[in-house]
Design a protein around this motif. Structure first.
Motif, PDB file in Angstrom:
ATOM      1  N   UNK A 299      -1.295 -22.163 -34.694  1.00 43.72           N
ATOM      2  CA  UNK A 299      -0.011 -22.495 -35.321  1.00 43.72           C
ATOM      3  C   UNK A 299       1.155 -21.838 -34.585  1.00 43.72           C
ATOM      4  N   UNK A 300       0.963 -20.572 -34.205  1.00 50.04           N
ATOM      5  CA  UNK A 300       2.028 -19.878 -33.479  1.00 50.04           C
ATOM      6  C   UNK A 300       2.243 -20.505 -32.106  1.00 50.04           C
ATOM      7  N   UNK A 301       1.156 -20.861 -31.428  1.00 51.04           N
ATOM      8  CA  UNK A 301       1.271 -21.513 -30.118  1.00 51.04           C
ATOM      9  C   UNK A 301       2.009 -22.839 -30.232  1.00 51.04           C
ATOM     10  N   UNK A 302       1.682 -23.602 -31.270  1.00 50.90           N
ATOM     11  CA  UNK A 302       2.358 -24.876 -31.467  1.00 50.90           C
ATOM     12  C   UNK A 302       3.837 -24.669 -31.765  1.00 50.90           C
ATOM     13  N   UNK A 303       4.143 -23.672 -32.603  1.00 49.87           N
ATOM     14  CA  UNK A 303       5.537 -23.377 -32.944  1.00 49.87           C
ATOM     15  C   UNK A 303       6.325 -22.972 -31.698  1.00 49.87           C
ATOM     16  N   UNK A 304       5.721 -22.094 -30.879  1.00 48.51           N
ATOM     17  CA  UNK A 304       6.408 -21.634 -29.675  1.00 48.51           C
ATOM     18  C   UNK A 304       6.612 -22.772 -28.689  1.00 48.51           C
ATOM     19  N   UNK A 305       5.563 -23.564 -28.460  1.00 47.78           N
ATOM     20  CA  UNK A 305       5.664 -24.653 -27.483  1.00 47.78           C
ATOM     21  C   UNK A 305       6.645 -25.727 -27.919  1.00 47.78           C
ATOM     22  N   UNK A 306       6.815 -25.907 -29.231  1.00 42.91           N
ATOM     23  CA  UNK A 306       7.747 -26.914 -29.732  1.00 42.91           C
ATOM     24  C   UNK A 306       9.192 -26.416 -29.734  1.00 42.91           C
ATOM     25  N   UNK A 307       9.390 -25.135 -29.966  1.00 41.03           N
ATOM     26  CA  UNK A 307      10.751 -24.592 -30.105  1.00 41.03           C
ATOM     27  C   UNK A 307      11.242 -23.877 -28.851  1.00 41.03           C
ATOM     28  N   UNK A 308      10.342 -23.398 -28.024  1.00 40.10           N
ATOM     29  CA  UNK A 308      10.726 -22.743 -26.775  1.00 40.10           C
ATOM     30  C   UNK A 308       9.965 -23.448 -25.665  1.00 40.10           C
ATOM     31  N   UNK A 309      10.482 -24.597 -25.286  1.00 38.71           N
ATOM     32  CA  UNK A 309       9.716 -25.505 -24.436  1.00 38.71           C
ATOM     33  C   UNK A 309       9.922 -25.282 -22.946  1.00 38.71           C
ATOM     34  N   UNK A 332      -2.602  -0.385 -26.152  1.00 41.05           N
ATOM     35  CA  UNK A 332      -3.864  -1.113 -26.246  1.00 41.05           C
ATOM     36  C   UNK A 332      -3.883  -2.047 -27.450  1.00 41.05           C
ATOM     37  N   UNK A 333      -3.297  -1.609 -28.563  1.00 42.65           N
ATOM     38  CA  UNK A 333      -3.245  -2.450 -29.753  1.00 42.65           C
ATOM     39  C   UNK A 333      -2.429  -3.715 -29.485  1.00 42.65           C
ATOM     40  N   UNK A 334      -1.345  -3.576 -28.727  1.00 46.82           N
ATOM     41  CA  UNK A 334      -0.522  -4.744 -28.407  1.00 46.82           C
ATOM     42  C   UNK A 334      -1.307  -5.754 -27.584  1.00 46.82           C
ATOM     43  N   UNK A 335      -2.069  -5.255 -26.614  1.00 49.19           N
ATOM     44  CA  UNK A 335      -2.873  -6.162 -25.789  1.00 49.19           C
ATOM     45  C   UNK A 335      -3.885  -6.906 -26.658  1.00 49.19           C
ATOM     46  N   UNK A 336      -4.560  -6.184 -27.537  1.00 50.74           N
ATOM     47  CA  UNK A 336      -5.622  -6.780 -28.346  1.00 50.74           C
ATOM     48  C   UNK A 336      -5.080  -7.741 -29.402  1.00 50.74           C
ATOM     49  N   UNK A 337      -3.925  -7.430 -29.980  1.00 45.15           N
ATOM     50  CA  UNK A 337      -3.383  -8.265 -31.051  1.00 45.15           C
ATOM     51  C   UNK A 337      -2.645  -9.474 -30.508  1.00 45.15           C
ATOM     52  N   UNK A 338      -1.806  -9.262 -29.495  1.00 49.46           N
ATOM     53  CA  UNK A 338      -0.893 -10.317 -29.064  1.00 49.46           C
ATOM     54  C   UNK A 338      -1.494 -11.274 -28.035  1.00 49.46           C
ATOM     55  N   UNK A 339      -2.469 -10.818 -27.270  1.00 43.76           N
ATOM     56  CA  UNK A 339      -3.035 -11.709 -26.247  1.00 43.76           C
ATOM     57  C   UNK A 339      -3.632 -12.980 -26.843  1.00 43.76           C
ATOM     58  N   UNK A 340      -4.498 -12.910 -27.876  1.00 47.93           N
ATOM     59  CA  UNK A 340      -5.036 -14.161 -28.435  1.00 47.93           C
ATOM     60  C   UNK A 340      -3.960 -15.058 -29.040  1.00 47.93           C
ATOM     61  N   UNK A 341      -2.853 -14.465 -29.473  1.00 51.67           N
ATOM     62  CA  UNK A 341      -1.783 -15.246 -30.086  1.00 51.67           C
ATOM     63  C   UNK A 341      -0.911 -15.921 -29.036  1.00 51.67           C
ATOM     64  N   UNK A 342      -0.576 -15.191 -27.964  1.00 48.90           N
ATOM     65  CA  UNK A 342       0.402 -15.675 -26.994  1.00 48.90           C
ATOM     66  C   UNK A 342      -0.209 -16.455 -25.836  1.00 48.90           C
ATOM     67  N   UNK A 344      -2.588 -18.830 -25.515  1.00 42.89           N
ATOM     68  CA  UNK A 344      -2.660 -20.299 -25.588  1.00 42.89           C
ATOM     69  C   UNK A 344      -1.320 -20.983 -25.325  1.00 42.89           C
ATOM     70  N   UNK A 345      -0.236 -20.430 -25.886  1.00 41.53           N
ATOM     71  CA  UNK A 345       1.089 -21.011 -25.644  1.00 41.53           C
ATOM     72  C   UNK A 345       1.496 -20.837 -24.183  1.00 41.53           C
ATOM     73  N   UNK A 346       1.152 -19.698 -23.592  1.00 41.69           N
ATOM     74  CA  UNK A 346       1.482 -19.469 -22.186  1.00 41.69           C
ATOM     75  C   UNK A 346       0.762 -20.456 -21.282  1.00 41.69           C
ATOM     76  N   UNK A 347      -0.490 -20.758 -21.599  1.00 47.34           N
ATOM     77  CA  UNK A 347      -1.246 -21.723 -20.795  1.00 47.34           C
ATOM     78  C   UNK A 347      -0.657 -23.120 -20.922  1.00 47.34           C
ATOM     79  N   UNK A 348      -0.199 -23.475 -22.127  1.00 42.80           N
ATOM     80  CA  UNK A 348       0.430 -24.783 -22.334  1.00 42.80           C
ATOM     81  C   UNK A 348       1.665 -24.926 -21.453  1.00 42.80           C
ATOM     82  N   UNK A 349       2.422 -23.827 -21.300  1.00 37.15           N
ATOM     83  CA  UNK A 349       3.650 -23.863 -20.502  1.00 37.15           C
ATOM     84  C   UNK A 349       3.388 -23.654 -19.014  1.00 37.15           C
ATOM     85  N   UNK A 350       2.130 -23.547 -18.617  1.00 37.16           N
ATOM     86  CA  UNK A 350       1.784 -23.504 -17.207  1.00 37.16           C
ATOM     87  C   UNK A 350       1.671 -22.127 -16.582  1.00 37.16           C
ATOM     88  N   UNK A 351       1.657 -21.062 -17.383  1.00 35.27           N
ATOM     89  CA  UNK A 351       1.510 -19.724 -16.825  1.00 35.27           C
ATOM     90  C   UNK A 351       0.055 -19.470 -16.440  1.00 35.27           C
TER      91      UNK A 351
END
Length: 423
Positions: A299-309, A332-342, A344-351
């Motif tokens: 859901x977060x990936x979809x929201x990001x890709x739709x609003x920050x295209x 370390x907590x940031x890497x573990x928490x945010x990587x699975x969230x961010x 997928x959206x990064x891959x959609x945008x070509x990173x």
């Protein structure tokens, strides 16, 4: 709405000082129970996580760095580098940054780097008249090189979570690590030219340079060998960490600097840090399993890709989010928490996932020097016996340099990707 409530619950737990591992694991278990999922998913997720061979590199690298720390290797490194560059403008500051870079390549730990070099450099720089605020900021920021210049524990964890090549991540960290090292050196030299106010250091004689370099040579060769066997594929990061540990024992015992008491202290310190890291990894895995079942990353990936295209707006927004999270979470907590969230959206945008891993590591470096949970701030405060506010003010220009390096990394991705793709 579900996403907002879950994040609010997580932040609330952290604000009332629930340990990160228990906040993540407990909230993840509660989500599984309230969502009607089997609570047995939690121990399954933990066992599947801690069973990873690559994670064995974490305690091995930590023990290696602690043995070198107890064996006084930091003093040898600083003395050798200082003998060569101490007479430059801001030479002590330059020697400090270069020493941080070298020890980072040995230990892979930002805390160990800040503590080891800080113990030696802080008294020397203050005695020579450097402003305390600058000295504290320099050491706190220099310590962050420990998680960017390979070997890097956060990169190992990122590679484990995303199933990316740890060797490629290590290779990708070389360029940005050297860039950040250069930016810190240039800033230190400019600072010395503009502000001055400290006693210049005379150039060391060639005999002093020779003997100081000779004393530091074994640890430098050890770092070079560990990195080489990883890069040529002769050993996995875990096997290379074991080689490094054996080498650290040989060096410190041969130099008669490692006593039985200091060896026990190194094991105990490594054990505490390892348990803390693995508990956070386990808790984050349970939390990640739960939010995946709730489809929150999608859901977060979809929201990001739709609003920050566009890639630029995505990076700007994510950077702001990570900076804010750095006020609450440690690296370390940031890497573990945010990587699975961010991711997928990064891959959609070509990173590229390797590039994104390096970007994440640079951004979580900022978390190491931002209060109230910036670990490097507390390390320098403890070493220098100073006020936390003084250390925090001192890191501000270096935090700006780190964000500037992120901008360079975005507009020049080959800085990270050229070596792993052409090695």
């Amino acid at each position: 709405m579900t996403t907002i409530l879950i994040l609010a619950a997580l932040f609330s737990l952290l604000l009332i000082r629930v340990p990160v591992a228990f906040a993540l694991g407990g909230l993840g278990l509660a989500l599984l129970l309230f969502g009607g999922f089997s609570p047995l998913m939690a121990p399954q997720a933990i066992l599947s996580t801690l069973d990873g061979f690559i994670l064995l590199a974490v305690p091995l690298f930590l023990l290696m760095s602690n043995i070198l720390l107890k064996g006084g290797v930091g003093k040898d490194l600083f003395a050798a580098v200082h003998a060569w560059v101490g007479h430059w403008p801001g030479g002590l500051a330059v020697a400090t940054i270069i020493s941080c870079g070298i020890f980072a390549a040995i230990s892979g730990s930002s805390v160990a780097t800040a503590a080891t070099i800080g113990t030696v450099a802080i008294p020397e720089m203050i005695e020579r008249g450097y402003q305390k605020r600058f000295v504290y900021g320099l050491l706190a920021a220099g310590g962050t090189l420990g998680i960017l210049i390979p070997p890097s524990i956060p990169m190992i964890v990122y590679g484990f979570v995303t199933e990316q090549s740890v060797i490629s991540l290590f290779l990708a960290g070389i360029g940005p690590g050297l860039l950040l090292l250069t930016l810190f050196i240039v800033f230190s030299m400019i600072y010395a030219r503009w502000f001055g106010g400290f006693e210049a250091v005379p150039a060391a004689g060639w005999e002093t340079r020779f003997w100081s370099s000779l004393r530091a040579l074994p640890s430098v060769l050890l770092a070079a060998y560990v990195i080489r066997v990883i890069y040529i594929g002769a050993a996995t990061p875990t096997e290379a960490a074991a080689i490094g540990l054996a080498g650290a024992l040989v060096i410190t015992l041969a130099m008669r600097r490692l006593t039985w008491l200091s060896f026990r202290e190194a094991i105990f310190d490594s054990m505490i840090t390892t348990v803390a890291i693995l508990m956070i990894v386990a808790g984050a895995k349970v939390f990640g399993k739960a939010i995946t079942l709730y489809r929150i990353p999608q859901d977060i990936s979809m929201f990001i890709s739709q609003n920050f295209d566009t890639p630029l707006t995505f990076i700007l927004v994510v950077s702001v989010v990570l900076l804010i999270m750095g006020l609450v979470f440690e690296a370390l907590s940031m890497v573990l928490i945010m990587t699975p969230v961010l991711l997928p959206a990064a891959l959609i945008l070509g990173f590229d996932p390797i590039w994104f891993g390096v970007y994440m590591v640079v951004m979580v470096e900022c978390a190491l020097i931002t209060p109230p949970v910036g670990l490097n701030l507390y390390v320098i405060q403890s070493v220098a016996k100073s006020k936390l506010s003084e250390v925090a003010r001192g890191v501000l220009p270096f935090l700006g340099l780190m964000l500037f390096s992120v901008a360079i990394l975005y507009f020049w991705p080959a800085l990270a990707l050229y070596i792993p793709f052409n090695f």
